[in-house]
Design a protein around this motif. Structure first.
Motif, short mmCIF file in Angstrom:
data_model
loop_
_atom_site.label_atom_id
_atom_site.label_comp_id
_atom_site.label_asym_id
_atom_site.label_seq_id
_atom_site.Cartn_x
_atom_site.Cartn_y
_atom_site.Cartn_z
N UNK A 183 4.52 1.97 1.80
CA UNK A 183 4.50 0.51 1.79
C UNK A 183 4.18 -0.02 0.39
N UNK A 184 3.25 0.62 -0.30
CA UNK A 184 2.91 0.22 -1.67
C UNK A 184 4.10 0.43 -2.60
N UNK A 185 4.76 1.56 -2.45
CA UNK A 185 5.94 1.84 -3.27
C UNK A 185 7.04 0.82 -3.01
N UNK A 186 7.23 0.48 -1.75
CA UNK A 186 8.24 -0.52 -1.39
C UNK A 186 7.94 -1.86 -2.06
N UNK A 187 6.67 -2.25 -2.11
CA UNK A 187 6.27 -3.50 -2.74
C UNK A 187 6.51 -3.47 -4.25
N UNK A 188 6.20 -2.34 -4.88
CA UNK A 188 6.44 -2.21 -6.33
C UNK A 188 7.93 -2.28 -6.63
N UNK B 1 1.71 10.73 8.21
CA UNK B 1 0.37 10.26 8.51
C UNK B 1 0.14 8.88 7.91
N UNK B 2 -0.98 8.29 8.25
CA UNK B 2 -1.28 6.92 7.84
C UNK B 2 -1.32 6.77 6.33
N UNK B 3 -1.85 7.75 5.62
CA UNK B 3 -1.93 7.67 4.16
C UNK B 3 -0.52 7.62 3.55
N UNK B 4 0.37 8.45 4.05
CA UNK B 4 1.74 8.46 3.54
C UNK B 4 2.43 7.14 3.83
N UNK B 5 2.22 6.59 5.01
CA UNK B 5 2.82 5.31 5.36
C UNK B 5 2.29 4.20 4.46
N UNK B 6 1.00 4.24 4.13
CA UNK B 6 0.41 3.25 3.23
C UNK B 6 1.02 3.37 1.84
N UNK B 7 1.15 4.60 1.35
CA UNK B 7 1.74 4.82 0.03
C UNK B 7 3.20 4.37 0.00
#
Length: 97
Positions: A15-20, A7-13
């Protein structure tokens, strides 16, 4: 099918993890920690890899029910069968091609 499971929330998380992880990787390069840099590089490369897990158990032990509940989509993905057929779970977990 995968798009429905992520879902969209998991995809957002994700992406955030990838940035970190990217920021940490750049930091390890700056401080010269090659071992940690290599570990983070491998993690970055594998972040979007599909994962696989196996569910085993006795006949009529609820394996299909468990998978259907785990996916929580309200659909019967595995079907219920009294035979010893294998179900093509790998279709549910393949990534982008």
């Amino acid at each position: 099918m995968v798009g429905n499971l992520l879902n969209a929330q998991l995809q957002t998380q994700r992406a955030q993890l990838e940035e970190v992880i990217k920021d940490l990787h750049e930091l390890t390069i700056l401080i010269g920690n090659e071992e940690m840099s290599q570990t983070l590089s491998e993690l970055r490369n594998r972040l979007h890899d599909p994962f696989m897990f196996v569910i085993v158990g006795e006949v009529k032990a609820g394996k299909s029910s468990f998978v259907n509940a785990l996916l929580a989509t309200g659909e019967d993905h595995t079907g219920r069968s009294t035979t010893y057929d294998r179900h093509p779970f790998n279709n549910l977990y393949t990534g982008k091609r």
